[in-house]
Motif scaffolding. Sequence first.
Motif, PDB file in Angstrom:
ATOM      1  N   GLU A 216      29.518  35.115  31.357  1.00 34.65           N
ATOM      2  CA  GLU A 216      28.543  35.109  30.268  1.00 34.65           C
ATOM      3  C   GLU A 216      29.262  35.222  28.935  1.00 34.65           C
ATOM      4  OE1 GLU A 216      25.562  38.116  30.569  1.00 34.65           O
ATOM      5  OE2 GLU A 216      24.781  37.369  32.466  1.00 34.65           O
ATOM      6  N   VAL A 217      28.803  34.443  27.966  1.00 39.36           N
ATOM      7  CA  VAL A 217      29.322  34.466  26.603  1.00 39.36           C
ATOM      8  C   VAL A 217      28.129  34.560  25.657  1.00 39.36           C
ATOM      9  CG1 VAL A 217      30.478  33.093  24.826  1.00 39.36           C
ATOM     10  CG2 VAL A 217      31.396  33.146  27.152  1.00 39.36           C
ATOM     11  N   ALA A 218      28.198  35.486  24.698  1.00 35.93           N
ATOM     12  CA  ALA A 218      27.142  35.604  23.689  1.00 35.93           C
ATOM     13  C   ALA A 218      27.756  35.412  22.308  1.00 35.93           C
ATOM     14  CB  ALA A 218      26.451  36.954  23.788  1.00 35.93           C
ATOM     15  N   PHE A 219      26.954  34.826  21.406  1.00 37.49           N
ATOM     16  CA  PHE A 219      27.452  34.526  20.067  1.00 37.49           C
ATOM     17  C   PHE A 219      26.296  34.429  19.082  1.00 37.49           C
ATOM     18  CE2 PHE A 219      26.551  30.580  22.205  1.00 37.49           C
ATOM     19  CZ  PHE A 219      25.934  29.785  21.239  1.00 37.49           C
ATOM     20  N   VAL A 220      26.655  34.499  17.805  1.00 37.36           N
ATOM     21  CA  VAL A 220      25.703  34.304  16.712  1.00 37.36           C
ATOM     22  C   VAL A 220      26.318  33.311  15.747  1.00 37.36           C
ATOM     23  CG1 VAL A 220      24.473  35.382  14.802  1.00 37.36           C
ATOM     24  CG2 VAL A 220      24.838  36.660  16.925  1.00 37.36           C
ATOM     25  N   ALA A 221      25.541  32.310  15.355  1.00 41.53           N
ATOM     26  CA  ALA A 221      26.034  31.328  14.391  1.00 41.53           C
ATOM     27  C   ALA A 221      24.858  30.631  13.724  1.00 41.53           C
ATOM     28  CB  ALA A 221      26.929  30.292  15.068  1.00 41.53           C
ATOM     29  N   SER A 222      25.062  30.247  12.476  1.00 39.27           N
ATOM     30  CA  SER A 222      24.120  29.374  11.777  1.00 39.27           C
ATOM     31  C   SER A 222      24.841  28.056  11.535  1.00 39.27           C
ATOM     32  CB  SER A 222      23.678  29.991  10.450  1.00 39.27           C
ATOM     33  OG  SER A 222      22.813  31.064  10.680  1.00 39.27           O
ATOM     34  N   PHE A 223      24.400  27.031  12.216  1.00 37.68           N
ATOM     35  CA  PHE A 223      25.060  25.738  12.115  1.00 37.68           C
ATOM     36  C   PHE A 223      24.456  24.914  10.989  1.00 37.68           C
ATOM     37  CE2 PHE A 223      25.521  26.614  16.812  1.00 37.68           C
ATOM     38  CZ  PHE A 223      26.836  27.010  16.718  1.00 37.68           C
ATOM     39  N   GLU A 224      25.310  24.123  10.338  1.00 37.16           N
ATOM     40  CA  GLU A 224      24.870  23.369   9.173  1.00 37.16           C
ATOM     41  C   GLU A 224      25.265  21.902   9.202  1.00 37.16           C
ATOM     42  OE1 GLU A 224      26.788  25.410   6.011  1.00 37.16           O
ATOM     43  OE2 GLU A 224      25.602  27.242   6.242  1.00 37.16           O
ATOM     44  N   GLU A 225      26.326  21.572   9.912  1.00 37.57           N
ATOM     45  CA  GLU A 225      26.862  20.214   9.865  1.00 37.57           C
ATOM     46  C   GLU A 225      26.787  19.555  11.242  1.00 37.57           C
ATOM     47  OE1 GLU A 225      27.755  18.710   7.114  1.00 37.57           O
ATOM     48  OE2 GLU A 225      27.558  20.478   5.823  1.00 37.57           O
ATOM     49  N   LEU A 226      26.737  18.229  11.236  1.00 40.86           N
ATOM     50  CA  LEU A 226      26.637  17.460  12.470  1.00 40.86           C
ATOM     51  C   LEU A 226      27.697  17.876  13.484  1.00 40.86           C
ATOM     52  CD1 LEU A 226      25.175  15.095  13.894  1.00 40.86           C
ATOM     53  CD2 LEU A 226      26.898  13.576  12.868  1.00 40.86           C
ATOM     54  N   TYR A 227      27.253  18.167  14.699  1.00 38.66           N
ATOM     55  CA  TYR A 227      28.071  18.501  15.864  1.00 38.66           C
ATOM     56  C   TYR A 227      28.723  19.877  15.798  1.00 38.66           C
ATOM     57  CZ  TYR A 227      27.522  13.463  16.658  1.00 38.66           C
ATOM     58  OH  TYR A 227      27.014  12.204  16.807  1.00 38.66           O
ATOM     59  N   ASP A 228      28.428  20.714  14.796  1.00 41.23           N
ATOM     60  CA  ASP A 228      28.839  22.124  14.871  1.00 41.23           C
ATOM     61  C   ASP A 228      28.378  22.648  16.221  1.00 41.23           C
ATOM     62  OD1 ASP A 228      29.734  22.093  12.229  1.00 41.23           O
ATOM     63  OD2 ASP A 228      28.196  23.474  11.484  1.00 41.23           O
ATOM     64  N   GLN A 229      29.244  23.388  16.925  1.00 41.90           N
ATOM     65  CA  GLN A 229      28.866  23.825  18.266  1.00 41.90           C
ATOM     66  C   GLN A 229      29.608  25.080  18.691  1.00 41.90           C
ATOM     67  OE1 GLN A 229      30.995  21.081  21.360  1.00 41.90           O
ATOM     68  NE2 GLN A 229      30.798  19.895  19.451  1.00 41.90           N
ATOM     69  N   ALA A 230      28.952  25.848  19.572  1.00 40.66           N
ATOM     70  CA  ALA A 230      29.563  27.023  20.179  1.00 40.66           C
ATOM     71  C   ALA A 230      28.876  27.294  21.504  1.00 40.66           C
ATOM     72  CB  ALA A 230      29.441  28.239  19.263  1.00 40.66           C
ATOM     73  N   GLY A 231      29.603  27.964  22.374  1.00 34.66           N
ATOM     74  CA  GLY A 231      29.049  28.296  23.676  1.00 34.66           C
ATOM     75  C   GLY A 231      30.133  28.650  24.653  1.00 34.66           C
ATOM     76  N   LEU A 232      30.071  28.023  25.813  1.00 38.52           N
ATOM     77  CA  LEU A 232      30.962  28.344  26.927  1.00 38.52           C
ATOM     78  C   LEU A 232      31.575  27.053  27.472  1.00 38.52           C
ATOM     79  CD1 LEU A 232      30.130  30.794  29.786  1.00 38.52           C
ATOM     80  CD2 LEU A 232      30.798  28.483  30.361  1.00 38.52           C
ATOM     81  N   LEU A 233      32.868  27.113  27.776  1.00 38.57           N
ATOM     82  CA  LEU A 233      33.563  25.984  28.401  1.00 38.57           C
ATOM     83  C   LEU A 233      34.053  26.400  29.777  1.00 38.57           C
ATOM     84  CD1 LEU A 233      34.861  23.053  27.892  1.00 38.57           C
ATOM     85  CD2 LEU A 233      36.980  24.321  27.544  1.00 38.57           C
ATOM     86  N   ILE A 234      33.843  25.524  30.751  1.00 37.91           N
ATOM     87  CA  ILE A 234      34.424  25.666  32.091  1.00 37.91           C
ATOM     88  C   ILE A 234      35.417  24.526  32.234  1.00 37.91           C
ATOM     89  CG2 ILE A 234      33.971  25.636  34.572  1.00 37.91           C
ATOM     90  CD1 ILE A 234      30.973  26.318  33.679  1.00 37.91           C
ATOM     91  N   ARG A 235      36.655  24.826  32.562  1.00 37.96           N
ATOM     92  CA  ARG A 235      37.686  23.787  32.561  1.00 37.96           C
ATOM     93  C   ARG A 235      38.517  23.816  33.840  1.00 37.96           C
ATOM     94  NH1 ARG A 235      40.290  20.688  28.527  1.00 37.96           N
ATOM     95  NH2 ARG A 235      42.470  20.200  28.988  1.00 37.96           N
ATOM     96  N   VAL A 236      38.648  22.642  34.445  1.00 37.31           N
ATOM     97  CA  VAL A 236      39.587  22.443  35.549  1.00 37.31           C
ATOM     98  C   VAL A 236      40.836  21.752  35.004  1.00 37.31           C
ATOM     99  CG1 VAL A 236      39.961  21.319  37.781  1.00 37.31           C
ATOM    100  CG2 VAL A 236      37.734  22.371  37.255  1.00 37.31           C
ATOM    101  N   ASP A 237      40.615  20.639  34.287  1.00 34.90           N
ATOM    102  CA  ASP A 237      41.708  19.918  33.631  1.00 34.90           C
ATOM    103  C   ASP A 237      41.103  19.044  32.534  1.00 34.90           C
ATOM    104  OD1 ASP A 237      40.731  17.507  34.868  1.00 34.90           O
ATOM    105  OD2 ASP A 237      41.951  17.926  36.634  1.00 34.90           O
ATOM    106  N   GLU A 238      41.915  18.194  31.900  1.00 32.74           N
ATOM    107  CA  GLU A 238      41.421  17.430  30.742  1.00 32.74           C
ATOM    108  C   GLU A 238      40.335  16.415  31.098  1.00 32.74           C
ATOM    109  OE1 GLU A 238      44.951  14.043  30.674  1.00 32.74           O
ATOM    110  OE2 GLU A 238      45.028  15.746  29.298  1.00 32.74           O
TER     111      GLU A 238
END
Length: 196
Positions: free
Chosen positions: A65-87
């Motif tokens: 679990e990941v929690a965050f606070v943000a106010s986005f303003e520009e196209l494609y601003d993003q935050a959250g969680l990444l799950i990664r195996v490889d590129e």
Amino acid sequence: MENRRAIEWSEAAWLNQPEAVLADGSNLLVTARKGSDFWRTTSYGFVHDDGHALLTDFGVGTAIEVAFVASFEELYDQAGLLIRVDEQTWIKAGIEYTDGAPYLGAVVTHGRSDWSLAPVPEWDGREVTIRASRTGDAITLRARCEDEPWRMVRLAPLDPGATAAAGPMVCAPTREGLTVRFTSFAVTDPDAALHS
């Protein structure tokens, strides 16, 4: 959850160092580099693998679990969680700013990316938690705003034999100065069932 354990920011390692990282009490303020993103090919024709993610091991039979606070303003601003195996094999879920509003969405990538999303303008500037449960051959993604009920975001495949890592993610594809306040990072038991 009975087996919930906070993950210290120092326990995880950065994939692509952000522009700036600042501890603020128990929170972590992360400023993204302009042009950072995760995407592979579909529709746009480009590959980006330079978004920022603070990753820790993510085994079968656990949830992150990941929690965050943000106010986005520009196209494609993003935050959250990444799950990664490889590129070429990864999943991201969180809030992304598009068409003038924040959207809750997920991108699932197995060689090529796809994207699903739904508008959540009422979540702007409030604490959002993204939860990824890894059970068998699947990742179940859920999200909630503050203490509201969990919403199902996505069910996606992931090889149960794959070695994966997961954690907070932030990208700023189009601008400088995006800073996100991450308020928690934890490992816990996975969701007991797909449906409540």
